[in-house]
Design a protein around this motif. Structure first.
Motif: not given
Length: 294
Positions: A117-129
């Motif tokens: 797994f490669e996990i990216t943490l952040g805000l929902a809108n940024d992650l959805l982009t």
């Protein structure tokens, strides 16, 4: 639920000495773990643990049961998993707080099948982009994704309005029953951002208005918000899964008890065109879990 599930939960409690820690390791809620333990104790006809302020202490019956079933349960959980080995990397995005407390413990068993797994943490809108652009394979989002993605409601987050005991004592209980927004408006807020996104939603849902309270602390991390609340800086609306341990320990108190708890749905999102076998295996695993209400 199988007897194997109950015994597996018992072993996690026994080995960690904590219902909260067992919930994290099992990737389920604390009430779900407590319920499983109650079922097992009822079946055995005697208690397995003595509850205390710092966790649980095993009874002699629990010591005996752990010695007898521990090695066998560990072997059975592996032997009864019919899932084939998988090889590949899955890129998942989610909020840091949820991924730390619930997401990563839920994904951990898949690493034994060969998934990386490669996990990216952040805000929902940024992650959805990032998901739409192909940089991520899966996003666990507290914001409902828009068109162009395959979206599945995964679970609900329950939000609680909490504060440190000293501040809780300053709330007029008679006024709280009559006009809760007014009874609480003297309390300083600990907020995720200047826009008060979670707190504003709580106020509008429960009180029908925006909060008039002063803001004492702004920090974009729910775990930091809880730390500030515990330290006495102010009050905040936070998800149950994050504050449950602090509530149990008496470090924070509920300031308001709504008739219907405010919920926010957590969504699992993927690109509609996803056909990758490993990604689909992770999606199926996450959908099959009993998340309960977080």
């Amino acid at each position: 639920m199988t007897d194997l599930d109950l015994l597996a939960t018992f072993l996690e409690i026994y080995r960690s000495g904590s219902i909260t820690a067992a919930a994290t390791r099992r990737g389920i809620t604390q009430p779900a773990v407590s319920g499983q333990l109650a079922r097992l104790e009822k079946s055995l006809g005697e208690p397995l643990f003595v509850r205390g302020s710092r966790g649980v202490t095993a009874t002699p019956r629990a010591d005996e049961l752990a010695r007898r079933v521990g090695p066998h349960v560990d072997q059975l959980r592996t032997a009864l998993d019919p899932a084939p080995a998988l090889d590949g990397t899955v890129r998942i995005g989610g909020a840091a707080e949820f991924m730390t407390a619930r997401g990563l413990p839920a994904l951990a068993p898949l690493t034994q099948r060969g998934i990386r797994f490669e996990i990216t943490l952040g805000l929902a809108n940024d992650l959805l982009t990032a998901l739409r652009s192909g940089q991520l394979d899966i996003v666990l989002s507290a914001v409902r994704p828009g068109a162009g993605l395959t979206v599945t409601p995964l679970t609900d987050e329950e939000f609680l309005l909490v504060g440190p005991p000293l501040l809780a004592r300053t709330v007029d209980q008679a006024l709280l029953a009559e006009d809760p927004a007014r009874a609480l408006e003297h309390l300083p807020l600990v907020a995720y951002s200047d826009e008060l996104p979670i707190i504003r939603r709580y106020w509008r849902s429960e009180f029908g208005k925006r909060p008039k309270n002063p803001t004492a602390v702004v920090v974009p991390d729910l775990r930091a918000l809880l730390a500030a609340v515990i330290a006495g800086a102010g009050v905040s609306a936070l998800p149950r899964y994050l504050v449950e341990s602090a509530l149990t320990a008496g470090a924070v108190e509920l300031l308001h008890r709504p008739e219907v708890p405010p919920l926010n749905t957590l969504y699992l999102a993927t690109r509609t065109s996803t056909t990758h076998v490993v990604v689909n295996a992770v999606v199926a695993h996450l959908k099959s879990r009993d998340w309960g209400v977080l």
